[in-house]
Design a protein around this motif. Structure first.
Motif, PDB file in Angstrom:
ATOM      1  N   VAL A 116     -34.995  44.288  18.793  1.00 27.53           N
ATOM      2  CA  VAL A 116     -34.482  43.450  19.730  1.00 27.53           C
ATOM      3  C   VAL A 116     -33.991  44.117  20.935  1.00 27.53           C
ATOM      4  O   VAL A 116     -34.139  43.526  22.126  1.00 27.53           O
ATOM      5  CB  VAL A 116     -33.256  42.644  19.130  1.00 27.53           C
ATOM      6  N   SER A 117     -33.777  45.379  20.719  1.00 23.07           N
ATOM      7  CA  SER A 117     -33.336  46.134  22.207  1.00 23.07           C
ATOM      8  C   SER A 117     -34.253  46.210  23.428  1.00 23.07           C
ATOM      9  O   SER A 117     -33.810  46.127  24.351  1.00 23.07           O
ATOM     10  CB  SER A 117     -32.809  47.461  21.742  1.00 23.07           C
ATOM     11  N   ASP A 118     -35.440  46.329  22.880  1.00 23.06           N
ATOM     12  CA  ASP A 118     -36.593  46.406  23.961  1.00 23.06           C
ATOM     13  C   ASP A 118     -36.573  45.113  24.611  1.00 23.06           C
ATOM     14  O   ASP A 118     -36.852  44.768  25.803  1.00 23.06           O
ATOM     15  CB  ASP A 118     -37.791  46.901  23.635  1.00 23.06           C
ATOM     16  N   ALA A 119     -36.616  43.862  23.792  1.00 28.69           N
ATOM     17  CA  ALA A 119     -36.726  42.632  24.210  1.00 28.69           C
ATOM     18  C   ALA A 119     -35.674  42.022  25.077  1.00 28.69           C
ATOM     19  O   ALA A 119     -35.703  41.307  25.995  1.00 28.69           O
ATOM     20  CB  ALA A 119     -36.949  41.695  23.213  1.00 28.69           C
ATOM     21  N   PHE A 128     -41.872  28.310  29.445  1.00 25.84           N
ATOM     22  CA  PHE A 128     -43.011  29.444  29.927  1.00 25.84           C
ATOM     23  C   PHE A 128     -43.137  29.562  31.505  1.00 25.84           C
ATOM     24  O   PHE A 128     -43.855  30.552  31.916  1.00 25.84           O
ATOM     25  CB  PHE A 128     -44.353  29.216  29.357  1.00 25.84           C
ATOM     26  N   LYS A 129     -42.567  28.633  32.131  1.00 23.29           N
ATOM     27  CA  LYS A 129     -42.490  28.645  33.666  1.00 23.29           C
ATOM     28  C   LYS A 129     -41.583  29.738  34.095  1.00 23.29           C
ATOM     29  O   LYS A 129     -41.763  30.210  35.127  1.00 23.29           O
ATOM     30  CB  LYS A 129     -42.408  27.126  34.334  1.00 23.29           C
ATOM     31  N   SER A 130     -40.628  29.873  33.297  1.00 26.15           N
ATOM     32  CA  SER A 130     -39.484  31.118  33.668  1.00 26.15           C
ATOM     33  C   SER A 130     -40.007  32.522  33.160  1.00 26.15           C
ATOM     34  O   SER A 130     -39.290  33.336  33.430  1.00 26.15           O
ATOM     35  CB  SER A 130     -38.285  30.642  32.761  1.00 26.15           C
ATOM     36  N   VAL A 131     -41.261  32.672  32.262  1.00 23.14           N
ATOM     37  CA  VAL A 131     -41.626  33.976  31.756  1.00 23.14           C
ATOM     38  C   VAL A 131     -42.287  34.696  33.123  1.00 23.14           C
ATOM     39  O   VAL A 131     -42.990  34.131  33.747  1.00 23.14           O
ATOM     40  CB  VAL A 131     -42.565  33.723  30.796  1.00 23.14           C
ATOM     41  N   THR A 132     -41.794  35.833  33.145  1.00 21.57           N
ATOM     42  CA  THR A 132     -42.040  36.695  34.225  1.00 21.57           C
ATOM     43  C   THR A 132     -43.156  37.713  34.060  1.00 21.57           C
ATOM     44  O   THR A 132     -43.444  38.121  32.673  1.00 21.57           O
ATOM     45  CB  THR A 132     -40.849  37.450  34.924  1.00 21.57           C
ATOM     46  N   CYS A 185     -43.463  39.575  30.134  1.00 15.65           N
ATOM     47  CA  CYS A 185     -44.878  39.586  29.359  1.00 15.65           C
ATOM     48  C   CYS A 185     -45.210  40.818  28.873  1.00 15.65           C
ATOM     49  O   CYS A 185     -45.642  41.108  27.642  1.00 15.65           O
ATOM     50  CB  CYS A 185     -46.049  39.056  30.290  1.00 15.65           C
ATOM     51  N   ILE A 186     -45.023  41.951  29.896  1.00 14.76           N
ATOM     52  CA  ILE A 186     -45.323  43.355  29.371  1.00 14.76           C
ATOM     53  C   ILE A 186     -44.540  43.798  28.193  1.00 14.76           C
ATOM     54  O   ILE A 186     -44.912  44.399  27.170  1.00 14.76           O
ATOM     55  CB  ILE A 186     -45.222  44.267  30.631  1.00 14.76           C
ATOM     56  N   VAL A 187     -43.105  43.396  28.128  1.00 11.25           N
ATOM     57  CA  VAL A 187     -42.186  43.847  27.273  1.00 11.25           C
ATOM     58  C   VAL A 187     -42.584  43.073  25.970  1.00 11.25           C
ATOM     59  O   VAL A 187     -42.719  43.896  24.895  1.00 11.25           O
ATOM     60  CB  VAL A 187     -40.590  43.676  27.684  1.00 11.25           C
ATOM     61  N   ILE A 239     -44.246  44.838  22.175  1.00 14.78           N
ATOM     62  CA  ILE A 239     -43.695  45.237  20.791  1.00 14.78           C
ATOM     63  C   ILE A 239     -44.544  44.947  19.646  1.00 14.78           C
ATOM     64  O   ILE A 239     -45.442  44.045  19.543  1.00 14.78           O
ATOM     65  CB  ILE A 239     -42.251  44.439  20.615  1.00 14.78           C
ATOM     66  N   PRO A 240     -44.310  45.421  18.725  1.00 11.38           N
ATOM     67  CA  PRO A 240     -45.251  45.369  17.565  1.00 11.38           C
ATOM     68  C   PRO A 240     -45.130  43.968  16.831  1.00 11.38           C
ATOM     69  O   PRO A 240     -44.068  43.338  17.177  1.00 11.38           O
ATOM     70  CB  PRO A 240     -44.836  46.526  16.240  1.00 11.38           C
ATOM     71  N   GLU A 241     -45.976  43.604  16.199  1.00 11.60           N
ATOM     72  CA  GLU A 241     -46.101  42.224  15.342  1.00 11.60           C
ATOM     73  C   GLU A 241     -44.873  42.116  14.365  1.00 11.60           C
ATOM     74  O   GLU A 241     -44.619  41.024  14.411  1.00 11.60           O
ATOM     75  CB  GLU A 241     -47.276  42.112  14.710  1.00 11.60           C
ATOM     76  N   ASP A 242     -44.588  43.055  13.841  1.00 16.26           N
ATOM     77  CA  ASP A 242     -43.397  42.841  12.924  1.00 16.26           C
ATOM     78  C   ASP A 242     -42.268  42.425  13.510  1.00 16.26           C
ATOM     79  O   ASP A 242     -41.200  41.733  13.282  1.00 16.26           O
ATOM     80  CB  ASP A 242     -43.113  44.162  12.016  1.00 16.26           C
TER      81      ASP A 242
END
Length: 97
Positions: free
Chosen positions: A35-38, A53-57, A61-63, A67-70
């Motif tokens: 959670v810390s990275d996100a 999704f209009k608010s997604v920068t 997206c990069i972050v 992150i791993p699937e888990d």
């Protein structure tokens, strides 16, 4: 059974080769690390969770795509749906995923 599951995880269960950070016991993903990275990008996870999704920068997206699937499964209840929608959104704004 644990050996079989770990072999499956290492050979075919995780195609991108990135494993989630694990807890001290080594069995489950460490939710704090995941959670810390996100959480570095304000409102990123909340925008995706609420399908805004209009608010997604681009940074979001990069972050999130990094992150791993888990870990993604810890952040989002239906990880495959959210991952697919996020990939589409990120492609539209110019981030491949």
């Amino acid at each position: 059974m644990v050996v079989m599951l770990s072999t499956s995880q290492n050979t075919k269960g995780n195609n991108d080769g990135v494993l989630a950070p694990v807890s001290d016991k080594g069995m489950l993903p460490n939710p704090v690390t995941c959670v810390s990275d996100a959480r570095k990008i304000p409102d990123c996870v909340e925008a995706v969770k609420h399908f805004r999704f209009k608010s997604v920068t681009k940074e979001c997206c990069i972050v999130l795509l990094g992150i791993p699937e888990d870990c993604f499964g810890i952040l989002f209840p239906m990880r495959f749906v959210y991952r697919a929608m996020l990939k589409i959104t990120c492609k539209i704004i110019g981030i491949g995923g």
